[in-house]
Design a protein around this motif. Structure first.
Motif, PDB file in Angstrom:
ATOM      1  N   MET A   1      31.057 -27.663-159.375  1.00 49.63           N
ATOM      2  CA  MET A   1      32.421 -27.462-159.823  1.00 49.63           C
ATOM      3  C   MET A   1      33.410 -28.176-158.905  1.00 49.63           C
ATOM      4  SD  MET A   1      33.691 -26.014-162.369  1.00 49.63           S
ATOM      5  CE  MET A   1      34.703 -24.825-163.116  1.00 49.63           C
ATOM      6  N   LYS A   2      33.086 -28.236-157.620  1.00 46.99           N
ATOM      7  CA  LYS A   2      33.978 -28.871-156.663  1.00 46.99           C
ATOM      8  C   LYS A   2      34.111 -30.366-156.946  1.00 46.99           C
ATOM      9  CE  LYS A   2      34.651 -27.029-152.532  1.00 46.99           C
ATOM     10  NZ  LYS A   2      34.523 -26.650-151.138  1.00 46.99           N
ATOM     11  N   GLY A   3      33.017 -31.011-157.341  1.00 44.71           N
ATOM     12  CA  GLY A   3      33.058 -32.432-157.675  1.00 44.71           C
ATOM     13  C   GLY A   3      33.965 -32.707-158.864  1.00 44.71           C
ATOM     14  N   LEU A   4      33.889 -31.844-159.872  1.00 43.09           N
ATOM     15  CA  LEU A   4      34.760 -31.976-161.044  1.00 43.09           C
ATOM     16  C   LEU A   4      36.219 -31.812-160.635  1.00 43.09           C
ATOM     17  CD1 LEU A   4      35.058 -32.233-164.133  1.00 43.09           C
ATOM     18  CD2 LEU A   4      34.880 -29.737-164.229  1.00 43.09           C
ATOM     19  N   ASP A   5      36.495 -30.834-159.786  1.00 47.46           N
ATOM     20  CA  ASP A   5      37.866 -30.614-159.317  1.00 47.46           C
ATOM     21  C   ASP A   5      38.410 -31.845-158.600  1.00 47.46           C
ATOM     22  OD1 ASP A   5      37.929 -28.067-160.351  1.00 47.46           O
ATOM     23  OD2 ASP A   5      37.510 -27.074-158.444  1.00 47.46           O
ATOM     24  N   TYR A   6      37.623 -32.447-157.726  1.00 54.00           N
ATOM     25  CA  TYR A   6      38.076 -33.626-156.992  1.00 54.00           C
ATOM     26  C   TYR A   6      38.278 -34.823-157.914  1.00 54.00           C
ATOM     27  CZ  TYR A   6      37.482 -31.478-152.421  1.00 54.00           C
ATOM     28  OH  TYR A   6      37.613 -30.679-151.325  1.00 54.00           O
ATOM     29  N   THR A   7      37.387 -34.995-158.873  1.00 48.04           N
ATOM     30  CA  THR A   7      37.512 -36.105-159.822  1.00 48.04           C
ATOM     31  C   THR A   7      38.780 -35.955-160.656  1.00 48.04           C
ATOM     32  OG1 THR A   7      35.113 -36.318-159.940  1.00 48.04           O
ATOM     33  CG2 THR A   7      36.389 -37.307-161.732  1.00 48.04           C
ATOM     34  N   LEU A   8      39.008 -34.755-161.175  1.00 45.67           N
ATOM     35  CA  LEU A   8      40.180 -34.537-162.009  1.00 45.67           C
ATOM     36  C   LEU A   8      41.462 -34.572-161.190  1.00 45.67           C
ATOM     37  CD1 LEU A   8      38.792 -31.869-164.480  1.00 45.67           C
ATOM     38  CD2 LEU A   8      38.982 -34.332-164.767  1.00 45.67           C
ATOM     39  N   LEU A   9      41.415 -34.090-159.958  1.00 44.40           N
ATOM     40  CA  LEU A   9      42.578 -34.186-159.085  1.00 44.40           C
ATOM     41  C   LEU A   9      42.922 -35.644-158.810  1.00 44.40           C
ATOM     42  CD1 LEU A   9      44.748 -32.835-157.385  1.00 44.40           C
ATOM     43  CD2 LEU A   9      43.097 -32.694-155.516  1.00 44.40           C
ATOM     44  N   THR A  10      41.909 -36.487-158.640  1.00 36.71           N
ATOM     45  CA  THR A  10      42.140 -37.917-158.441  1.00 36.71           C
ATOM     46  C   THR A  10      42.832 -38.523-159.655  1.00 36.71           C
ATOM     47  OG1 THR A  10      40.206 -38.066-157.002  1.00 36.71           O
ATOM     48  CG2 THR A  10      41.005 -40.125-157.964  1.00 36.71           C
ATOM     49  N   LEU A  11      42.412 -38.145-160.855  1.00 35.89           N
ATOM     50  CA  LEU A  11      43.061 -38.644-162.066  1.00 35.89           C
ATOM     51  C   LEU A  11      44.515 -38.175-162.153  1.00 35.89           C
ATOM     52  CD1 LEU A  11      40.296 -38.324-164.808  1.00 35.89           C
ATOM     53  CD2 LEU A  11      41.359 -40.420-163.961  1.00 35.89           C
ATOM     54  N   VAL A  12      44.762 -36.942-161.746  1.00 29.84           N
ATOM     55  CA  VAL A  12      46.132 -36.429-161.757  1.00 29.84           C
ATOM     56  C   VAL A  12      46.994 -37.202-160.763  1.00 29.84           C
ATOM     57  CG1 VAL A  12      47.556 -34.409-161.211  1.00 29.84           C
ATOM     58  CG2 VAL A  12      45.509 -34.142-162.603  1.00 29.84           C
ATOM     59  N   ILE A  13      46.453 -37.515-159.606  1.00 28.80           N
ATOM     60  CA  ILE A  13      47.195 -38.288-158.603  1.00 28.80           C
ATOM     61  C   ILE A  13      47.486 -39.693-159.130  1.00 28.80           C
ATOM     62  CG2 ILE A  13      47.016 -39.350-156.323  1.00 28.80           C
ATOM     63  CD1 ILE A  13      45.493 -36.772-155.466  1.00 28.80           C
ATOM     64  N   ILE A  14      46.511 -40.315-159.778  1.00 25.45           N
ATOM     65  CA  ILE A  14      46.733 -41.632-160.380  1.00 25.45           C
ATOM     66  C   ILE A  14      47.857 -41.551-161.411  1.00 25.45           C
ATOM     67  CG2 ILE A  14      45.703 -43.362-161.927  1.00 25.45           C
ATOM     68  CD1 ILE A  14      43.038 -42.805-160.420  1.00 25.45           C
ATOM     69  N   GLY A  15      47.846 -40.514-162.217  1.00 19.42           N
ATOM     70  CA  GLY A  15      48.915 -40.323-163.200  1.00 19.42           C
ATOM     71  C   GLY A  15      50.271 -40.132-162.543  1.00 19.42           C
ATOM     72  N   ALA A  16      50.298 -39.374-161.457  1.00 22.25           N
ATOM     73  CA  ALA A  16      51.566 -39.154-160.749  1.00 22.25           C
ATOM     74  C   ALA A  16      52.089 -40.454-160.147  1.00 22.25           C
ATOM     75  CB  ALA A  16      51.367 -38.100-159.660  1.00 22.25           C
ATOM     76  N   ILE A  17      51.209 -41.250-159.586  1.00 25.86           N
ATOM     77  CA  ILE A  17      51.621 -42.545-159.034  1.00 25.86           C
ATOM     78  C   ILE A  17      52.150 -43.442-160.148  1.00 25.86           C
ATOM     79  CG2 ILE A  17      50.764 -44.677-157.971  1.00 25.86           C
ATOM     80  CD1 ILE A  17      48.871 -42.839-156.314  1.00 25.86           C
ATOM     81  N   ASN A  18      51.482 -43.444-161.281  1.00 22.44           N
ATOM     82  CA  ASN A  18      51.936 -44.257-162.414  1.00 22.44           C
ATOM     83  C   ASN A  18      53.320 -43.802-162.874  1.00 22.44           C
ATOM     84  OD1 ASN A  18      51.315 -46.419-164.301  1.00 22.44           O
ATOM     85  ND2 ASN A  18      51.297 -44.811-165.863  1.00 22.44           N
ATOM     86  N   TRP A  19      53.544 -42.491-162.974  1.00 17.42           N
ATOM     87  CA  TRP A  19      54.862 -41.993-163.378  1.00 17.42           C
ATOM     88  C   TRP A  19      55.918 -42.344-162.343  1.00 17.42           C
ATOM     89  CZ3 TRP A  19      56.778 -41.020-167.796  1.00 17.42           C
ATOM     90  CH2 TRP A  19      55.957 -40.578-168.831  1.00 17.42           C
ATOM     91  N   GLY A  20      55.554 -42.314-161.067  1.00 13.82           N
ATOM     92  CA  GLY A  20      56.492 -42.722-160.023  1.00 13.82           C
ATOM     93  C   GLY A  20      56.883 -44.183-160.159  1.00 13.82           C
ATOM     94  N   LEU A  21      55.898 -45.027-160.436  1.00 13.49           N
ATOM     95  CA  LEU A  21      56.183 -46.450-160.645  1.00 13.49           C
ATOM     96  C   LEU A  21      57.087 -46.666-161.858  1.00 13.49           C
ATOM     97  CD1 LEU A  21      52.668 -48.006-159.936  1.00 13.49           C
ATOM     98  CD2 LEU A  21      54.748 -48.293-158.560  1.00 13.49           C
TER      99      LEU A  21
END
Length: 65
Positions: free
Chosen positions: A1-21
């Motif tokens: 479950m921890k691996g899934l959390d880290y993977t999805l958190l990474t996608l959320v961070i990528i999305g946040a960076i994209n929205w910031g740009l």
């Protein structure tokens, strides 16, 4: 479950960076790399959105620890 959390958190961070740009520079990195609303960019947007919804459950897990 921890691996899934880290993977999805990474996608959320990528999305946040994209929205910031987009907000600061009017530059959509996903559209730049994969094309403006191509099928691949739509999949990425959908995965980021679903990841954000899933990460809402992190609040419950954090509070329970």
């Amino acid at each position: 479950m921890k691996g899934l959390d880290y993977t999805l958190l990474t996608l959320v961070i990528i999305g946040a960076i994209n929205w910031g740009l987009i907000g600061f520079f009017q530059f959509d990195l996903v559209a730049f790399i994969f094309g403006n609303m191509s099928w691949l960019s739509r999949i990425i947007y959908a995965l980021v959105g679903l990841s954000g919804l899933y990460m809402i459950s992190a609040y419950g897990r954090i509070r329970s620890n």
